[in-house]
Design a protein around this motif. Structure first.
Motif, PDB file in Angstrom:
ATOM      1  N   LEU A 113      42.442  30.715  38.625  1.00 10.88           N
ATOM      2  CA  LEU A 113      43.236  31.727  38.095  1.00 10.88           C
ATOM      3  C   LEU A 113      42.358  32.248  36.668  1.00 10.88           C
ATOM      4  O   LEU A 113      42.135  31.528  35.975  1.00 10.88           O
ATOM      5  N   LEU A 114      41.929  33.475  36.883  1.00  5.87           N
ATOM      6  CA  LEU A 114      41.225  34.116  35.632  1.00  5.87           C
ATOM      7  C   LEU A 114      42.040  35.190  34.917  1.00  5.87           C
ATOM      8  O   LEU A 114      42.714  36.097  35.716  1.00  5.87           O
ATOM      9  N   ALA A 115      41.847  35.214  33.671  1.00  7.41           N
ATOM     10  CA  ALA A 115      42.582  36.200  32.979  1.00  7.41           C
ATOM     11  C   ALA A 115      41.287  37.205  32.627  1.00  7.41           C
ATOM     12  O   ALA A 115      40.509  36.793  31.989  1.00  7.41           O
ATOM     13  N   ASP A 116      41.443  38.664  32.684  1.00  6.51           N
ATOM     14  CA  ASP A 116      40.756  39.543  32.168  1.00  6.51           C
ATOM     15  C   ASP A 116      41.363  40.263  30.991  1.00  6.51           C
ATOM     16  O   ASP A 116      42.326  41.257  31.264  1.00  6.51           O
ATOM     17  N   LEU A 117      41.001  39.854  29.875  1.00  8.94           N
ATOM     18  CA  LEU A 117      41.640  40.423  28.552  1.00  8.94           C
ATOM     19  C   LEU A 117      40.811  41.700  28.294  1.00  8.94           C
ATOM     20  O   LEU A 117      39.770  41.630  27.688  1.00  8.94           O
ATOM     21  N   ALA A 130      38.794  33.778  43.175  1.00 12.84           N
ATOM     22  CA  ALA A 130      39.462  33.879  42.189  1.00 12.84           C
ATOM     23  C   ALA A 130      40.718  34.875  42.146  1.00 12.84           C
ATOM     24  O   ALA A 130      40.623  35.935  42.702  1.00 12.84           O
ATOM     25  N   VAL A 131      41.909  34.378  41.620  1.00 17.89           N
ATOM     26  CA  VAL A 131      42.980  35.582  41.516  1.00 17.89           C
ATOM     27  C   VAL A 131      42.926  35.773  40.154  1.00 17.89           C
ATOM     28  O   VAL A 131      42.796  35.288  39.072  1.00 17.89           O
ATOM     29  N   VAL A 132      42.564  37.209  39.892  1.00 18.32           N
ATOM     30  CA  VAL A 132      42.466  37.645  38.591  1.00 18.32           C
ATOM     31  C   VAL A 132      43.544  38.524  38.033  1.00 18.32           C
ATOM     32  O   VAL A 132      44.258  39.534  38.920  1.00 18.32           O
ATOM     33  N   ILE A 133      44.063  38.120  36.926  1.00 20.97           N
ATOM     34  CA  ILE A 133      45.105  39.037  36.436  1.00 20.97           C
ATOM     35  C   ILE A 133      44.664  39.555  35.008  1.00 20.97           C
ATOM     36  O   ILE A 133      43.973  38.900  34.205  1.00 20.97           O
ATOM     37  N   GLY A 134      44.769  41.143  34.869  1.00 17.91           N
ATOM     38  CA  GLY A 134      44.174  41.577  33.983  1.00 17.91           C
ATOM     39  C   GLY A 134      45.291  42.285  32.890  1.00 17.91           C
ATOM     40  O   GLY A 134      46.186  42.589  33.089  1.00 17.91           O
TER      41      GLY A 134
END
Length: 310
Positions: A113-117, A130-134
């Motif tokens: 699980l990856l955060a794209d800030l 990966a599952v990316v949430i931004g």
């Protein structure tokens, strides 16, 4: 008689084709004239504002925020509003990720699980491993992400809408150079650290002051100071001129010239801020471990590991 009928039909068809072609030429001419008229009107309206904009311009110190500012006006006008205005044009040209960022994401464990800030138009979000949430401060860029089927929220990167210690990794790519005070930069880096769980990894990229360090350094720039306005040209045929009455118009390039605020970084500056952010979280000096600091694509970059939950 049959031959005569076919001849009449062919003449009628040819006549219809000529009528359609004539009308098509009229429509094309009308569209061309309308677009040209909009450009001429914008050029006339902005004729007093024309200046050379090929070079970055220094930001006056009085334009920078005080330490107590929440979202400074310079960031609202020259970052948030700017990216809302240029979002569609930005998406047409910013579609390919940088190789070393892709390498970082692809190196995460499968199903991470990856955060794209500061996800922008989502160019790092569609991943197989990966599952990316931004999140991004630009509503228009988040709309573009959602149209692509990505999970994205409108949010300031200084207040990420995610739980602490919940992501296997987090990235902040080309975001930090749009923050106008040291306090805000540290806060944004603290958010990158906060959302990563113990054992996870983070990656930060931000524009370098001294660019052109590597052979083939595409788009390298020279800056007069660390706080600068960097021009972005939005072609007039990609927008409605009536939406930008206060934006300078470049008649030579037929484009509106937006000024992006940027703070460009010296070598070692990002790493220093990152360590300060970690210490400020009240977890001592052993919360993170900087694994690599390097120069890539005109950016200073820091890769680190969060050693334990915070």
């Amino acid at each position: 008689r049959m031959a005569d009928r076919w001849a009449r039909c062919l003449r009628q068809v040819n006549g219809l084709i000529k009528v359609v072609e004539k009308q098509s030429r009229k429509v094309h001419t009308a569209i061309h004239d309308s677009a040209r008229e909009k450009i001429l009107q914008a050029e006339k309206k902005n004729s007093r504002k024309r200046t050379k904009t090929s070079e970055s311009k220094p930001v006056h110190p009085n334009s920078l925020p005080s330490p107590t500012s929440k979202t400074p006006e310079i960031e609202k006008k020259h970052v948030q509003n700017l990216y809302n205005a240029i979002a569609d044009s930005w998406d047409r040209t910013r579609y390919k990720g940088w190789p070393r960022v892709d390498e970082f994401i692809d190196g995460l464990p499968k199903h991470s699980l990856l955060a794209d800030l500061g996800c922008g138009n989502g160019k790092y979000m569609g991943r197989k491993n990966a599952v990316v949430i931004g999140c991004d401060i630009s509503e228009r860029l988040v709309e573009i992400c959602r149209r692509k089927g990505f999970e994205a929220q409108v949010s300031d990167a200084l207040r990420a809408p995610y739980r602490s210690n919940s992501f296997d990794g987090a990235i902040s790519i080309a975001v930090l150079h749009h923050l106008s005070s040291k306090k805000r930069r540290i806060q944004a880096l603290g958010e990158v650290i906060r959302v990563i769980k113990g054992g996870g990894h983070g990656l930060v990229y931000a524009w370098a002051l001294d660019q052109g360090k590597c052979e083939g350094d595409v788009g390298a720039r020279q800056f007069p100071s660390q706080d600068v306005y960097v021009p972005f040209h939005l072609r007039a045929d990609y927008t409605d001129p009536a939406k930008h009455p206060d934006i300078e118009f470049n008649s030579e390039k037929k484009s509106f010239v937006f000024q992006r605020y940027c703070h460009v970084y010296k070598e070692g500056e990002i790493e220093s801020l990152l360590l300060e952010a970690a210490r400020g979280m009240g977890s001592g000096d052993d919360l993170i471990s900087v694994q690599e600091t390097y120069y890539d694509m005109s950016n200073w970059c820091v890769r680190f590991q969060k050693l334990r939950d915070s």
